[in-house]
Design a protein around this motif. Structure first.
Motif, PDB file in Angstrom:
ATOM      1  N   TYR A 263      17.488   3.679   0.324  1.00  0.00           N
ATOM      2  CA  TYR A 263      17.624   3.361  -1.102  1.00  0.00           C
ATOM      3  C   TYR A 263      17.411   1.869  -1.324  1.00  0.00           C
ATOM      4  CZ  TYR A 263      19.821   2.330  -5.552  1.00  0.00           C
ATOM      5  OH  TYR A 263      20.078   1.851  -6.817  1.00  0.00           O
ATOM      6  N   GLY A 264      17.991   1.043  -0.461  1.00  0.00           N
ATOM      7  CA  GLY A 264      17.809  -0.402  -0.569  1.00  0.00           C
ATOM      8  C   GLY A 264      16.350  -0.811  -0.433  1.00  0.00           C
ATOM      9  N   ALA A 265      15.617  -0.159   0.462  1.00  0.00           N
ATOM     10  CA  ALA A 265      14.191  -0.452   0.614  1.00  0.00           C
ATOM     11  C   ALA A 265      13.422  -0.080  -0.651  1.00  0.00           C
ATOM     12  CB  ALA A 265      13.629   0.297   1.824  1.00  0.00           C
ATOM     13  N   ALA A 266      13.786   1.042  -1.263  1.00  0.00           N
ATOM     14  CA  ALA A 266      13.132   1.454  -2.507  1.00  0.00           C
ATOM     15  C   ALA A 266      13.430   0.465  -3.632  1.00  0.00           C
ATOM     16  CB  ALA A 266      13.579   2.861  -2.892  1.00  0.00           C
ATOM     17  N   VAL A 267      14.671   0.013  -3.729  1.00  0.00           N
ATOM     18  CA  VAL A 267      15.044  -0.959  -4.761  1.00  0.00           C
ATOM     19  C   VAL A 267      14.287  -2.266  -4.546  1.00  0.00           C
ATOM     20  CG1 VAL A 267      16.931  -2.380  -5.667  1.00  0.00           C
ATOM     21  CG2 VAL A 267      17.292   0.054  -5.236  1.00  0.00           C
ATOM     22  N   ALA A 268      14.218  -2.724  -3.300  1.00  0.00           N
ATOM     23  CA  ALA A 268      13.500  -3.973  -3.017  1.00  0.00           C
ATOM     24  C   ALA A 268      12.029  -3.853  -3.417  1.00  0.00           C
ATOM     25  CB  ALA A 268      13.625  -4.322  -1.537  1.00  0.00           C
ATOM     26  N   ALA A 269      11.409  -2.719  -3.120  1.00  0.00           N
ATOM     27  CA  ALA A 269      10.005  -2.517  -3.499  1.00  0.00           C
ATOM     28  C   ALA A 269       9.850  -2.489  -5.016  1.00  0.00           C
ATOM     29  CB  ALA A 269       9.480  -1.222  -2.881  1.00  0.00           C
ATOM     30  N   ALA A 270      10.805  -1.883  -5.705  1.00  0.00           N
ATOM     31  CA  ALA A 270      10.734  -1.760  -7.168  1.00  0.00           C
ATOM     32  C   ALA A 270      10.946  -3.096  -7.879  1.00  0.00           C
ATOM     33  CB  ALA A 270      11.771  -0.750  -7.652  1.00  0.00           C
ATOM     34  N   ARG A 271      11.495  -4.071  -7.196  1.00  0.00           N
ATOM     35  CA  ARG A 271      11.770  -5.372  -7.819  1.00  0.00           C
ATOM     36  C   ARG A 271      10.604  -6.349  -7.734  1.00  0.00           C
ATOM     37  NH1 ARG A 271      17.953  -6.375  -5.798  1.00  0.00           N
ATOM     38  NH2 ARG A 271      18.920  -5.055  -7.371  1.00  0.00           N
ATOM     39  N   ASP A 272       9.479  -5.928  -7.191  1.00  0.00           N
ATOM     40  CA  ASP A 272       8.338  -6.837  -7.094  1.00  0.00           C
ATOM     41  C   ASP A 272       7.969  -7.334  -8.492  1.00  0.00           C
ATOM     42  OD1 ASP A 272       5.494  -7.736  -6.994  1.00  0.00           O
ATOM     43  OD2 ASP A 272       5.694  -7.140  -4.894  1.00  0.00           O
ATOM     44  N   PRO A 273       7.887  -8.649  -8.690  1.00  0.00           N
ATOM     45  CA  PRO A 273       7.595  -9.197 -10.027  1.00  0.00           C
ATOM     46  C   PRO A 273       6.272  -8.718 -10.614  1.00  0.00           C
ATOM     47  CG  PRO A 273       8.287 -10.942  -8.521  1.00  0.00           C
ATOM     48  CD  PRO A 273       8.132  -9.691  -7.703  1.00  0.00           C
ATOM     49  N   TRP A 274       5.353  -8.284  -9.783  1.00  0.00           N
ATOM     50  CA  TRP A 274       4.059  -7.810 -10.266  1.00  0.00           C
ATOM     51  C   TRP A 274       4.212  -6.651 -11.247  1.00  0.00           C
ATOM     52  CZ3 TRP A 274       1.526  -3.051  -9.063  1.00  0.00           C
ATOM     53  CH2 TRP A 274       0.187  -2.967  -9.478  1.00  0.00           C
ATOM     54  N   PHE A 275       5.176  -5.789 -11.013  1.00  0.00           N
ATOM     55  CA  PHE A 275       5.362  -4.650 -11.910  1.00  0.00           C
ATOM     56  C   PHE A 275       5.666  -5.117 -13.331  1.00  0.00           C
ATOM     57  CE2 PHE A 275       6.752  -2.611  -7.818  1.00  0.00           C
ATOM     58  CZ  PHE A 275       5.643  -1.783  -7.688  1.00  0.00           C
ATOM     59  N   PHE A 276       6.478  -6.149 -13.451  1.00  0.00           N
ATOM     60  CA  PHE A 276       6.916  -6.610 -14.767  1.00  0.00           C
ATOM     61  C   PHE A 276       5.919  -7.580 -15.391  1.00  0.00           C
ATOM     62  CE2 PHE A 276      10.592  -5.586 -12.140  1.00  0.00           C
ATOM     63  CZ  PHE A 276      11.134  -4.556 -12.885  1.00  0.00           C
ATOM     64  N   GLY A 277       5.302  -8.415 -14.579  1.00  0.00           N
ATOM     65  CA  GLY A 277       4.352  -9.392 -15.107  1.00  0.00           C
ATOM     66  C   GLY A 277       2.953  -8.820 -15.212  1.00  0.00           C
ATOM     67  N   GLY A 278       2.393  -8.427 -14.068  1.00  0.00           N
ATOM     68  CA  GLY A 278       1.015  -7.953 -14.027  1.00  0.00           C
ATOM     69  C   GLY A 278       0.784  -6.640 -14.740  1.00  0.00           C
ATOM     70  N   LEU A 279       1.739  -5.729 -14.651  1.00  0.00           N
ATOM     71  CA  LEU A 279       1.555  -4.406 -15.261  1.00  0.00           C
ATOM     72  C   LEU A 279       2.214  -4.275 -16.626  1.00  0.00           C
ATOM     73  CD1 LEU A 279       1.962  -1.892 -12.310  1.00  0.00           C
ATOM     74  CD2 LEU A 279      -0.094  -2.922 -13.257  1.00  0.00           C
ATOM     75  N   GLY A 280       3.152  -5.152 -16.914  1.00  0.00           N
ATOM     76  CA  GLY A 280       3.822  -5.076 -18.204  1.00  0.00           C
ATOM     77  C   GLY A 280       4.889  -4.005 -18.301  1.00  0.00           C
TER      78      GLY A 280
END
Length: 188
Positions: free
Chosen positions: A20-37
């Motif tokens: 679960y921690g690995a999934a959360v860490a992957a989901a926190r990549d700033p690219w999702f919020f910045g690059g993808l919106g």
């Protein structure tokens, strides 16, 4: 059942929290919020964590090892134990936590089924449509899904393939590797 049984860990509990921690860490990549919106909100973060956890659970449930289903359940349990704790830390009262948890479980369950069906079919467009509906809360308007949804679907397909290639023994130890997102500069 003795008193000590109340304090004994469930099988795969530690590995479930690690995955679960690995999934959360992957989901926190700033690219999702910045690059993808993806909206940088509670809902947006829940959706990205849910996507990554769904990918891990999908991988585990499809493993021929009979421990896969139990480990998948441990990941699910870790996610919702964390969600419960976070709601309480945010000040949500005890009387409301149960109702919120039920809505979150239902949302996760529906999303996970939609994502799994698209991944199993190898249908990136269907996955992008599901992501458009769930992550951006947008209805289909005909035509192709927006670029952000298509890029997130492509990343999810890469992650699903990467997880499928990882040995079950590593996952059983609580180790999962998610591929870094392919940013436009990375693709050049």
């Amino acid at each position: 059942m003795g008193l000590l049984a109340l304090f004994r860990r469930r099988p795969h509990e530690r590995a479930g929290f690690e995955l679960y921690g690995a999934a959360v860490a992957a989901a926190r990549d700033p690219w999702f919020f910045g690059g993808l919106g993806v909206p940088d909100s509670l809902d947006g973060r829940f959706d990205l964590v849910g996507l990554h956890v769904a990918l891990v659970i999908h991988r585990l449930r499809n493993d021929p090892d009979p421990r896969g289903a139990a480990l998948a359940q441990a990941v699910f349990d870790a996610m919702f134990a964390d969600m419960d704790m976070n709601l309480r830390e945010m000040g949500v009262g005890d009387m409301v936590v149960g109702k919120r948890m039920k809505r979150m479980w239902e949302a996760f369950h529906g999303r996970a089924h939609a994502y799994e069906a698209a991944i199993d079919a190898g249908d990136a467009t269907a996955l992008a449509e599901a992501l458009r509906r769930n992550v951006w809360r947008a209805e289909a308007t005909g035509g192709d899904p927006p670029a952000g949804a298509r890029a997130l679907a492509a990343q999810a397909m890469r992650a699903a393939a990467a997880l499928a290639a990882q040995p079950f023994a590593s996952l059983l130890r609580g180790t999962a590797q998610f591929p870094a997102p392919e940013r436009p500069a990375d693709a050049a």
